[in-house]
Design a protein around this motif. Structure first.
Motif, short mmCIF file in Angstrom:
data_model
loop_
_atom_site.label_atom_id
_atom_site.label_comp_id
_atom_site.label_asym_id
_atom_site.label_seq_id
_atom_site.Cartn_x
_atom_site.Cartn_y
_atom_site.Cartn_z
N UNK A 262 0.84 -1.27 -0.06
CA UNK A 262 0.10 0.04 0.14
C UNK A 262 0.93 1.30 0.18
N UNK A 263 2.01 1.26 0.70
CA UNK A 263 2.95 2.25 0.32
C UNK A 263 3.47 2.34 -1.01
N UNK A 264 3.23 3.53 -1.81
CA UNK A 264 3.56 3.63 -3.17
C UNK A 264 4.97 3.53 -3.56
N UNK A 342 10.81 4.75 6.38
CA UNK A 342 10.00 3.70 6.46
C UNK A 342 9.88 3.11 7.95
N UNK A 343 8.69 2.59 8.17
CA UNK A 343 8.73 2.10 9.63
C UNK A 343 9.03 0.57 9.68
N UNK A 391 2.37 -0.74 8.92
CA UNK A 391 3.74 -0.81 8.75
C UNK A 391 4.14 -0.66 7.41
N UNK A 392 5.52 -0.47 7.28
CA UNK A 392 6.13 -0.43 5.93
C UNK A 392 6.71 -1.68 5.64
N UNK A 425 -0.84 -9.77 4.04
CA UNK A 425 -1.70 -8.50 4.51
C UNK A 425 -1.21 -7.19 3.90
N UNK A 426 -0.07 -7.25 3.11
CA UNK A 426 0.61 -6.23 2.70
C UNK A 426 -0.35 -5.63 1.27
#
Ligand SMILES: Nc1ncnc2c1ncn2[C@@H]1O[C@H](COP(=O)(O)OP(=O)(O)OP(=O)(O)O)[C@@H](O)[C@H]1O
Ligand SMILES: Nc1ncnc2c1ncn2[C@@H]1O[C@H](COP(=O)(O)OP(=O)(O)OP(=O)(O)O)[C@@H](O)[C@H]1O
Ligand SMILES: [Mg+2]
Ligand SMILES: [Mg+2]
Ligand code: NI
Lengths: 503, 277, 264, 256, 317
Positions: A262-264, A342-343, A391-392, A425-426
Motif C-alpha cells: 500500500x506504500x506507493x 520507512x517504519x 507498517x512499511x 496482509x501487505x
C-alpha cells in the motif's frame, strides 16, 4: 539402536500453551509436549512417512477420496479401543472446523466413511492432491478419542489441557509455571516402547535459564534453540553435553521481510529489488544465525527437496546496484543522505528476528533508506501488521510446513481477509500468482503439481511480494546420555517412543 | 549561596558523586562527537573480547557492534530517561500535591485517593503494563516511569503545603491582607518546594534503574542503545561473553551511585544551612 | 566547715566550627557547697547550660574543655545519674515518647542502685508519689504524651533523683511552663532538695525566681561569671553593673507601670 | 463616653480533633476603647491564642459577634475583609517563625504598603526606612533577612510591619515572652511609647502577670476558654477575685 | 474505610489502560495457535464477550468483582482466582523472605552503624550500603546465579523447588528455602541497604533529641541508650517505610522472578500483558493492591503497637 529402558528425561520448555490439544492447535509448542501423548495418522521420517495410527493411505485417481487403513489393537490411555470412528470424528468435528491448519487444508472434506473399525475413507468435494494430503499428515491429523469429546463443547473440553491419546506417554500433571509430567504408557502398541519412565517438561521461559540448567545438570535437553546460538560453541566443549542440529529437517523457519504494498514507494518493484540487493544474506547467516542457517533463494526452502527450485532469479548483495535502482525509481538521495523513511517492525517471536531488524535498519541506511524500528510485543505486532496494516516493512518468521499449499502460498495470495495472521496482509495482488496457487491446490497429479510450484517460486522471486532472506533450523543441546536423539526430521515434535537415557 | 558551595566542595560524598556524574555526562555528550553515526552499527567481528582489538577496546556484541560506543550512547539514554522521568514526576506530583494542599476539602480528598491508588499499585507493574500496551518509545517509557514515581512528590508537596499553611508567617501574610493567590505562590510554594526537590536524586536514580529493568525485560526503545537491553542481550551469553552484561551493569551502578552521592552531598549542605538558621 | 561538693576552677569551654571558635565559657570558677542551692542566671547564650553540662560530664565530644572540676566532697569522680541528676528545660522532649513512665523513672535506679525489676517498680512508684503525680500506680504504665507539661516535668524530676544523687541540676526546668505551674515545680524542687539533702544547681533566666529559691546566685554574662554571692547581696547590693542592669530591667509587681491607670 | 473601638460578645469556639471536642472559647465578651490596652492572662491552654486568632479572623468562631468601630467584623469576607485588615494588626510570639525565611526585611515591610496602596511605589523604600526608624532600627536592616538579626530586633521588625498600615488596634500574642529581660523591657517601652503618640489600642496576651501589669490598663483573666475576671490591672493584681487570678498573682515570682 | 474508592480507581484505571493496547486476548491466543482465519477470531471474540463495548465490559467486570468473582482467563482458560492463588504463595515467599532479611539485617546493621556516628564501622557500613543500594537487582541476580549456581553449583539456577521431587513437609520447605537463597538475596539487598541507611539516618536524628541527653544524664549503659532509647525511636520511620515499600518490592519481584524463572505473581503479570488478558491483569493488580493495603494495615498495627502516641485518646495538652 536399542535404547536402555527406564529413567526420567527432563527437558526445557519455553512456553505453556493454554490448549495442549494438537488436533485443535497444530503448532510446534503444542506438539512438543502433546506429540508424546496424542498420535497422528503418520509421522515424518527421513525417507518419507512412517505410519502411526494409520498403516497405509491411498488416494483415488480423481482426488475425490483418500482411504486410510488404521492400526489395530490400539487402546486409548483410558483403556477404550481406538477405531475408525475416532478418526472420522476427529476429522469432521475437529480438524476441519476447529484446527488452525485443518480449516484450510481440509476445507473441501465432505465426509468420512468408516466401512469397518480399521478403515476410514475421506471424501472431498474438490480434488485433493495426495501429495498435499501426505505432507499434511504429520501436522494435521492428531487423533482424538471420540468418546471423550463427543457431545461436548470441544473447544472447552478438559482433555484439551489434560490430553488423552494413544501415544507412548500418558499426560500426568501440569504445574503451571513449573513443569509438565508425562509417564510411560505401559500398554503402548509399539513393541518394547516406550523406553523412558517419565518425561518432565520444565518451564524455563528465559533462554539464558536453559543453558545454565543444562550446565548445572538440572535438565538433559533443550530444544528449539533454547540455548542461544552464541553459547553453542562453548556448550559443545562442556563435557557430557552435545549440540545437535539434526531432527529439525521438516521444521524449517523462513526469515522474511514482509512488505506493505500500500506504500506507493514500496509498491515500486525497483525499490523492492533495491532492498533485496541491499541485504547481505551471507552476513545474516554468519552473524545473526552464526552459521546455523542458509541463505534463502525463494519462498520454498532448500530442505523441502520435493518442491525446491534452485533456478530462481538472484539478488546479489550489491549496494551500488541498489542505489542505482533507487535513483532510477525516482528516489534520489536528499542532502542528509536519505531518500525516504520507512517504519520497520521486527516480529518479537525470536531474538533472531529482532537482531535481523537491527541489521536491516543498518543495511537500509547504507542505501539511503531511513528505517525506524518499532518494537511491539506479540499481540501488538500482529495487530499492527496483519490487522491495521500499520507498517512499511515487517520482519517475520514463517514456517514451511512440508507443502507450499499448507501455509506458504498464503503469504503472497490475494483476497485473504484482514486479520489472518501470517498471511499476505501487505495488499499484494498478482493475478498470475493467484491463478497458479489455485490450480496447484486442485492438481492431483504430483509431478504436475510440483511443476506448478516451480513456476510459483520463480514468479515470487521475480516480483518480490516479500523477500526471503534466510531459512533456519533450530538446534538442540542435550546430554550425551540421551539415546536415539534426532532420528527423524521432526524429532522434537515426534513421540520419543524409542528415546532412552543412559543411566 | 557560596557558603553552600563551600560546604558541598568539602563533602566527600558530594564530590565523588559529582565526579562520577561529570564523567558519565562527558561520556554521554562525547558519544556523538567521538563516534558519529549509528551506535548500533556493525563494525567488527561479533563477540570480540574486550582489550583484544584496540579498534573496539571493550569488545563487540553478538552482532559485531562496538560495546564502548553502545556504553557511551547508553549513558545518554539513562541520563535522559532518568532526568526526564524525574522532571515529569516531580512537576506533576508537586502540581497535584500543592493543588490538594491549597484547596483542601473535596479536591484534596479526591486527589489523594488517586495518589493512594497509584501508591498501592506496584509502580513497576504499572510501568511494565503501560509500556507493553502502548509500545516502547522514549516518551512512553518516560511517562511510564513517571506514572509510578509521582505520588511520592505529590504526598510530600501536600504535606509541606499543609504544614506551611499553619506557620505563623502565613498567618502574618493573611493579617496584612495579602491575596490568597499571592500567599500561595509567594509565601507557601517557594518554601514547600525545596524538600520536594530533595527527592530529585532518589527519583532520578530509581528511574534509571526502572528504565534498565524495563529494557532488560525487552521493553526498551529499540532505536536507542540502553544499558538494560545490553544486559538483557548479554544475559543470553552470560558465560561465553560475560563482559556484555557486566560492562553496562557497572555503568548503571556508577550512574546510580553518582546520583545518590551527589544528592546526598547537596541535601547535606542544604540541611546545614537550615539547621544553623 | 565541710569541703565543697565540687570545685570548678578556670573552666573554659569552646566549640570549634570549621575554623571559627565559639567560646561558650571562659575561665569560670565556682565552688558548690554540699547542701546549698545555687542559682545561675544570665541571658540567652551566656553559657548557663554549658556550665551545667560540663558539671554533669555531658558536653558533646567536639567541645574543647579547659580548667578543672574537682569533687572534694565525694570520694570518687561522680557519674551522671548516680551522683548527679539532671532535669532539662523542655518537658515535652526530655522524656522518651515510646517508653513507659515506670521504665523511664526506674532505669537510673536499676542501673545505679542495682535494683531488680520489682524493686525498681516500687522505687518508681515511690518517686512518682513524691513528685505528686495523681494516681501514680496507673502512671507507671502510661506514656509521656498522656500527661500535661507540668506533670511531665515532675516525672522528669522523679527520674533525675531516682538514684539519690548528691547534686541535682535543673537547667531552666521551669521556663517552658506557665507561671502557675512554674511556681509549683520550683516549690517541688525546693522540698525535694531539702528532704533528700541534695545540692541544687538551679539554672534560670528569671532573677526573681532565683531569688525566691536559691541560697546563692551566680550571674553569667557572655560566657563569663560576672558575679556570685548570697542571694540577698546579689539582689540588694549588686557589685557589677551588669547585675544592676539585670535587676533594673526585671519586671515584677513593684515595677513602675508604663501606662496610666485608665486609657486616655 | 465614646463608643468602644472593639466590642466582642459571647464568642464561642470548639475544636474538633480526632473525634474529641476541646473548648477553645466559651462566652467571651469584652469591650476595648481606642488607645486602651487590654491584658489577657491565663494558664496554658486557657484560650488566649484562640481569642487572638478569632479576632484576627485567622480562625472562625462558632458563635458570637465582633464589632470593630460599630461594624460587624465577622460579616466581612474576601476583598472587603482584606481591605479592612489594615485596621487591626497582630504581632506573634516567635518573630523568626512569623517571617517568610526567603524574604528580606525590606520586602516584608513593603508588602502591607503595597497591598493597601499606602504610598506610591517610588516612596516605598523611604517609608520602609521610616518604619524601621520608628521601631528604633537602622534603615539598612531592609536588606537583611530575618535570621540575620537578633531576637529583640526581630520583634521590632514585626512591630514595624504591624504599624505599616497605621492600624487602630494591635493584637500581641506573647510578643515579649521569648525575649531576654533587657530586650523585653525595651520592647515594652517602645509599645507604650507608640501608644502614647498614636493612640493605638492593644490586646496584650501574656502569661506573666507582672509584665501584663506594666503595659495594660485593664486585664482579663482566662481559664478554660472563659474570661473569669476582668478589671483595671492594678485592681486585679492587688485583689484578685477569681481562683485563677489568685493563683496567678501568687505564682508570679518576686524579688526577695 | 477509604480503600474501596481507591480500589475502584485502580480497577477502572487499569481497565482503561488495557483498552489502549493494540490487539486483544483473541489475537494473543491466535498467535499461540500459529494463526487462524478471521472467522475463528470472530467466533472466539463472541464467546469471550470481547465484541462488546468498553463500557459494557467494564460494567460487567465491576459487577462480578463486587461478588468477589475475578472472572475467567482467556489466556489460561481457567478461573483467574485459581491462577492467582496458585502463583501468589511463590511471590509471597520471595517477598516475605526478602523483606524479613532486609528488615532485620538492615536495621541491625543500621544500629551498628548508628551507634557511633562517624566511626570507622559506620563509614564502612554506609559506603557498603550505598554501593549495594546502587546495584540493579536484576543484574545482581544474574551475577549471583552465574557465580553461585552455574559456576559453583551451590544453589539451583532457577525455579522455586526441585521439580516433581515428591518432597513433602520439612524436606519440601528446605528445598524451597534452598531455591530461594539467590533470588531473595538479589531482591533483598537493595532494601537491606535502604533500611540500613534509614536506620542510621534515623538514629543520627534521634541522637540529637533531648531525651537521649536525658538518658545519658541518667548514666545508663551505652548499649541501653543505643538500643532502648535511640534505636527504638529510629525504628518507627522504618516501619512506615516498610509499608510504603511493599508495593515497590512487589514490582521488584517481577524482574527477579524473570531472572530465576520463579512462577510467581510478577511473571504472571508479564504473561497476562503479553496475552492481553485484561481480566487477569486486573485480577493481579487488584490482588496486589489488596495485598499492599493489607500489608499497610499490618504495618499500621505494628506502628500503633510500637508508638504509643498513635491512636491514643488522650493527646498532649
Ligand atoms: N554543641 C554546641 N556546638 C556549638 N556551639 C554550642 C554548642 N552548645 C552551645 N553552644 C554555644 O555556646 C554558647 C553558650 O550556650 P549555652 O547553651 O550554654 O547558653 P545558655 O545560657 O544555656 O542559653 P539559653 O538561655 O538560651 O539556654 C552559645 O553561644 C551557643 O551557641
Ligand atoms: N488547632 C487546634 N486544634 C485543636 N485544638 C486546639 C487548636 N488550637 C488550640 N487548641 C486547644 O484549645 C485550647 C486553647 O488553646 P490556646 O492555644 O488558645 O491556649 P493559650 O491560652 O494560648 O495557651 P498557651 O499559653 O499555652 O499559648 C487548648 O486546650 C488547645 O489544646
Ligand atoms: Mg540553656
Ligand atoms: Mg498561646
Ligand atoms: Ni546562615
Amino acid at each position: 539402536d536399542e535404547a536402555p529402558t527406564g529413567g526420567r528425561l527432563v527437558v526445557a520448555a519455553d512456553s505453556e500453551p493454554r490448549n495442549l490439544n494438537p488436533a485443535i492447535v497444530a503448532s510446534n509448542s503444542v506438539f512438543y509436549i502433546s506429540s508424546k501423548v496424542v498420535e497422528p495418522l503418520a509421522e515424518a521420517s527421513f525417507d518419507g512417512l512412517s505410519p502411526r495410527l494409520a498403516t497405509s493411505w491411498e488416494g483415488s485417481a480423481d482426488g475425490s477420496t483418500v482411504t486410510f487403513k488404521l492400526r489395530e489393537g490400539v487402546t486409548w490411555h483410558d483403556g477404550k479401543p481406538f477405531t475408525s470412528a475416532d478418526v472420522a470424528f476427529s476429522a469432521m468435528e475437529v480438524w476441519k472446523p476447529l484446527q488452525n491448519i485443518g480449516r484450510s487444508v481440509l476445507a473441501n472434506l465432505e465426509r468420512v466413511e468408516t466401512p469397518d473399525e480399521s478403515t476410514a475413507v475421506f471424501h472431498f468435494s474438490k480434488p485433493m492432491p495426495i501429495q498435499l494430503m501426505r505432507n499434511a499428515l504429520p501436522v494435521v491429523t492428531a487423533v482424538l478419542p471420540k468418546h471423550v469429546y463427543e457431545e461436548t463443547e470441544i473447544a472447552e473440553n478438559p482433555a484439551n489441557t489434560h490430553p488423552i491419546g494413544t501415544g507412548p506417554f500418558t499426560f500426568e500433571e501440569h504445574r503451571p509455571g513449573e513443569y509438565y509430567r508425562l509417564a510411560k504408557n505401559e500398554s503402548y502398541w509399539g513393541e518394547g516402547e516406550p523406553k523412558l519412565d517419565e518425561i518432565i517438561f520444565r518451564v524455563l521461559p528465559d533462554r539464558a535459564g536453559a543453558a545454565s540448567a543444562l550446565e548445572a545438570g538440572e535438565i538433559q535437553l533443550a530444544a528449539f534453540s533454547q540455548v542461544p546460538l552464541v553459547e553453542l560453541s562453548r556448550m559443545e566443549s562442556v563435557p557430557g553435553l552435545e549440540v545437535v542440529t539434526k531432527g529439525y529437517e521438516d521444521l524449517t523457519y523462513q526469515l522474511i521481510v514482509e512488505i506493505n504494498h500500500r506504500n506507493e514507494t514500496l509498491a515500486d518493484l525497483k525499490v523492492r529489488q533495491a532492498i533485496a540487493h541491499a541485504i547481505d544474506k551471507a552476513f545474516v547467516v554468519d552473524t545473526v544465525f552464526l552459521g546455523y542457517a542458509t541463505a534463502a533463494t525463494g519462498p520454498v526452502p532448500e530442505s523441502a527437496k520435493e518442491f525446491y527450485n534452485p533456478d530462481t532469479p538472484s539478488y546479489d548483495f550489491d549496494v551500488d546496484k541498489a542505489n542505482a535502482l533507487l535513483d532510477e525509481a525516482g528516489y534520489p538521495k536528499k542532502d542528509d543522505g536519505t531518500r525516504f523513511s520507512v517504519r520497520l517492525l521486527p516480529a518479537p517471536f525470536f531474538s533472531e528476528t529482532r537482531a535481523f531488524g537491527q541489521y536491516l535498519r543498518q543495511a537500509l541506511a547504507a542505501i539511503g533508506i531511513d528505517a525506524e524500528l518499532v518494537n511491539n510485543d506479540t499481540p501488538a505486532h500482529l495487530n499492527a501488521v496483519y490487522k491495521e496494516h500499520d507498517f512499511d516493512l515487517a520482519i517475520g518468521a514463517a514456517v514451511f510446513r512440508g507443502d507450499p499449499a499448507i501455509s506458504t502460498t498464503n503469504l503472497v495470495k490475494s483476497g485473504i481477509p484482514d486479520g489472518v495472521f501470517f498471511s499476505n496482509q501487505g495488499g499484494y495482488a498478482n493475478d498470475k500468482i493467484d491463478a497458479l496457487i489455485d490450480e496447484a491446490l486442485e492438481t492431483v497429479d504430483t509431478e504436475k503439481r510440483t511443476k506448478l510450484y516451480d513456476q510459483f517460486q520463480v514468479l515470487v522471486v521475480e516480483d518480490l511480494p516479500l523477500i526471503n532472506v534466510a531459512n533456519w533450523r533450530f538446534t538442540s543441546v542435550a546430554s550425551t546420555d540421551v539415546v536415539n536423539m534426532a532420528n527423524n526430521p521432526r524429532w522434537v515434535v515426534s513421540n520419543w517412543a524409542d528415546t532412552g537415557l543412559k543411566q | 549561596m557560596s557558603a553552600f558551595f563551600g560546604r558541598f566542595l568539602r563533602s566527600p560524598e558530594g564530590m565523588i558523586g559529582l565526579v562520577l556524574l561529570i564523567a558519565i555526562a562527558v561520556m554521554a555528550l562525547a558519544a556523538p562527537v567521538a563516534f558519529p553515526g549509528d551506535p548500533l552499527a556493525i563494525v567488527a567481528r561479533p563477540l570480540t573480547a574486550p582489550f583484544t582489538d584496540m579498534r573496539v577496546p571493550l569488545g563487540t556484541d553478538q552482532l559485531g557492534r562496538d560495546v564502548l560506543v553502545q556504553l557511551m550512547y547508553g549513558a545518554q539514554t539513562s541520563l535522559v530517561v532518568g532526568l526526564a522521568a524525574a522532571f515529569v514526576a516531580i512537576v506533576f506530583g508537586a502540581l497535584v500535591g500543592t493543588t490538594a494542599g491549597f484547596f483542601g476539602g473535596l479536591v484534596d480528598e479526591a486527589l489523594m485517593r488517586v495518589v493512594d491508588a497509584f501508591q498501592i499499585v506496584p509502580g513497576f507493574l504499572l510501568a511494565l503494563a503501560f509500556v507493553s500496551v502502548t509500545g516502547p518509545s522514549l516518551a512512553v517509557i518516560v511517562s511510564a516511569i513517571a506514572l509510578g514515581a509521582w505520588p511520592g512528590p505529590a504526598r510530600l508537596a501536600r504535606a509541606e503545603v499543609l504544614s506551611i499553611r499553619e506557620r505563623d508567617y502565613v498567618a502574618a501574610a493573611r493579617v496584612i491582607g495579602m491575596h490568597p493567590a499571592e500567599i500561595a505562590f509567594r509565601e507557601i510554594l517557594p518554601n514547600a518546594l525545596p524538600p520536594v526537590l530533595a527527592l530529585v536524586s532518589v527519583i532520578v536514580a530509581s528511574a534509571v534503574l526502572i528504565e534498565a529493568a524495563l529494557s532488560f525485560l525487552g521493553l526498551g526503545d529499540p532505536n536507542l542503545v540502553t544499558w538494560g537491553s545490553m544486559i538483557a542481550e548479554g544475559r543470553n551469553m552470560l558465560r561465553s561473553a560475560p563482559y556484555l552484561s557486566i560492562v553496562p551493569g557497572i555503568g548503571l551502578v556508577c550512574v546510580v551511585l553518582g546520583v545518590y552521592l551527589f544528592g546526598e552531598g547537596v541535601v547535606e549542605s542544604l540541611a546545614h544551612r537550615r539547621r544553623r538558621g | 566547715m565541710s569541703p565543697p561538693l565540687v570545685e570548678v576552677s578556670g573552666l573554659s569551654v569552646a566549640f570549634r566550627d570549621r575554623g571559627q571558635v565559639n567560646h561558650a565559657l571562659r575561665d569560670v570558677a565556682i565552688a558548690l557547697r554540699t547542701g546549698e542551692k545555687l542559682a545561675i542566671i544570665g541571658e540567652s547564650g551566656s553559657g548557663k547550660s554549658t556550665f551545667s553540662l560540663a558539671l554533669a560530664g555531658l558536653l558533646p565530644r567536639e567541645a574543647e574543655i579547659g580548667g578543672t572540676i574537682a569533687w572534694p566532697g565525694l570520694d570518687h569522680a561522680p557519674r551522671a545519674g548516680k551522683e548527679i541528676g539532671v532535669v532539662f528545660q523542655d518537658p515535652g522532649s526530655s522524656l522518651n515518647p515510646v517508653l513507659r513512665i515506670g521504665e523511664q523513672v526506674a532505669e537510673g535506679a536499676r542501673r545505679h542502685l542495682g535494683l531488680g525489676r520489682r524493686a525498681a517498680r516500687e522505687r518508681a512508684l515511690d518517686l512518682l508519689t513524691r513528685v505528686r503525680i495523681p494516681d501514680p500506680d496507673a502512671a507507671l504504665d502510661a506514656y509521656p504524651h498522656q500527661f500535661s507539661g507540668g506533670q511531665r516535668q515532675r516525672i522528669a524530676i522523679a527520674a533525675a533523683i531516682a538514684a539519690r544523687p548528691a547534686l541535682l541540676i535543673a537547667d531552666e526546668a521551669t521556663s517552658a511552663l506557665d507561671t502557675v505551674v512554674q511556681a509549683e515545680i520550683a516549690a517541688l524542687l525546693d522540698t525535694l532538695v531539702r528532704e533528700e539533702a541534695m545540692t541544687l544547681l538551679f539554672v534560670t533566666h528569671d532573677i526573681a525566681l532565683a531569688s525566691g529559691l536559691a541560697d546563692r546566685i551566680a550571674v553569667f554574662h557572655q560566657a563569663q561569671l560576672v558575679e556570685i554571692g548570697p542571694t540577698s547581696d546579689v539582689v540588694h547590693s549588686p557589685r557589677e553593673a551588669y547585675t544592676r542592669d539585670l535587676l533594673a530591667t526585671h519586671i515584677d509587681f513593684a515595677s513602675p507601670r508604663l501606662v496610666g491607670d485608665v486609657a486616655p | 463616653m465614646t463608643a468602644p473601638l472593639l466590642s466582642v460578645r459571647d464568642l464561642g469556639k470548639t475544636y474538633r480533633a480526632r473525634g474529641r471536642q476541646v473548648v477553645g472559647l466559651e462566652g467571651v465578651s469584652f469591650d476595648l476603647r481606642s488607645g486602651e490596652t487590654l491584658g489577657l492572662v491565663g494558664p496554658s491552654g486557657s484560650g488566649k491564642s484562640t481569642l487572638a486568632k478569632v479576632l484576627m479572623r485567622l480562625t472562625e468562631p462558632d458563635t458570637g459577634s465582633i464589632a470593630l468601630d460599630g461594624d460587624d467584623w465577622l460579616a466581612l469576607s474576601g476583598g472587603a475583609l482584606r481591605t479592612r485588615r489594615g485596621e487591626m494588626q497582630m504581632v506573634f510570639q516567635d518573630p523568626l517563625a512569623a517571617f517568610n525565611p526567603r524574604a528580606t526585611i525590606g520586602s516584608a515591610l513593603a508588602d502591607p504598603l503595597r497591598i493597601h496602596r499606602i504610598v506610591p511605589k517610588a516612596e516605598r523604600a523611604e517609608r520602609v526606612a521610616h518604619l524601621l526608624e520608628r521601631v528604633g532600627l537602622p534603615a539598612d536592616f531592609a536588606r537583611r533577612r530575618i535570621h540575620q538579626v537578633s531576637g529583640g530586633q526581630r520583634q521590632r521588625v514585626a512591630i514595624a510591619r504591624a504599624l505599616a498600615t497605621s492600624p487602630r488596634l494591635i493584637v500581641l500574642d506573647e510578643a515579649v515572652s521569648a525575649l531576654d529581660v533587657s530586650v523585653r523591657s525595651r520592647i515594652l517601652e517602645l509599645l507604650a511609647d507608640l501608644q502614647a503618640r498614636e493612640g493605638l489600642a492593644y490586646i496584650f496576651v501574656g502569661h506573666d502577670l507582672a509584665v501584663v501589669r506594666v503595659i495594660s490598663h485593664r486585664v482579663a483573666v482566662m481559664e478554660k476558654g472563659r474570661i473569669v475576671e476582668t478589671g483595671p490591672v492594678t485592681q486585679v493584681v492587688a485583689d484578685p477575685q477569681s481562683e485563677t487570678g489568685k493563683a496567678l498573682v501568687a505564682a508570679t515570682p518576686r524579688l526577695y | 474505610m477509604s480503600s474501596i474508592p481507591v480500589l475502584l480507581i485502580v480497577v477502572v484505571g487499569t481497565f482503561l489502560m488495557m483498552e489502549l493496547a493494540s490487539g486483544d486476548a483473541v489475537d494473543a491466543y491466535l498467535v499461540s495457535l500459529g494463526g487462524g482465519d478471521a472467522g475463528l477470531a470472530a467466533s472466539l471474540r463472541e464467546s469471550y464477550g470481547l465484541d462488546q463495548s468498553t463500557l459494557a465490559r467494564l460494567g460487567l467486570y465491576l459487577a462480578s468483582l463486587v461478588q468477589l468473582d475475578l472472572g475467567y482467563s482467556v489466556a489460561f482458560n481457567r478461573p483467574i482466582l485459581d491462577i492467582i492463588l496458585e502463583r501468589l504463595p511463590n511471590t509471597l515467599w520471595l517477598m516475605g523472605s526478602a523483606t524479613a532479611l532486609a528488615f532485620t539485617l538492615g536495621s541491625a546493621l543500621g544500629i551498628v552503624a548508628g551507634a557511633r556516628p562517624g566511626s570507622v564501622v559506620d563509614r564502612m557500613l554506609s559506603a557498603g550500603s550505598l554501593a549495594l543500594y546502587a546495584v540493579p537487582s536484576f543484574w545482581l541476580g544474574l551475577v549471583l546465579s552465574l557465580v553461585f549456581a552455574v559456576q559453583l553449583r551451590w544453589f539451583p539456577t532457577s525455579g522455586i523447588e526441585t521439580i516433581a521431587s515428591g518432597k513433602t513437609g520439612i524436606d519440601r520447605a528446605l528445598d524451597v528455602a534452598w531455591h530461594l537463597v539467590l533470588p531473595v538475596t538479589a531482591l533483598g539487598v537493595l532494601y537491606l541497604a535502604l533500611f540500613l541507611r534509614m536506620m542510621r539516618a534515623g538514629m543520627a536524628e534521634v541522637w540529637r533529641q533531648d531525651f537521649v541527653l536525658a538518658a545519658r544524664a541518667k548514666g545508663l549503659a551505652r548499649h541501653r541508650i543505643v538500643l532502648r532509647h535511640v534505636a527504638r525511636n529510629a525504628l518507627l520511620p522504618l516501619v512506615t517505610v516498610l509499608g510504603l515499600q511493599s508495593a515497590t518490592m512487589l514490582g521488584g519481584s517481577v524482574v527477579i522472578e524473570s531472572v530465576f524463572a520463579i512462577p510467581g505473581f510478577g511473571r504472571l503479570a508479564q504473561e497476562a500483558v503479553a496475552a492481553r488478558d485484561t481480566p487477569l491483569l486486573m485480577g493481579i493488580i487488584v490482588v496486589s493492591a489488596v495485598l499492599v493495603i493489607l500489608v499497610n494495615l499490618m504495618v499500621d498495627m505494628a506502628y500503633a503497637w510500637l508508638d504509643p502516641r498513635v491512636g491514643s485518646a488522650e493527646a498532649s495538652s
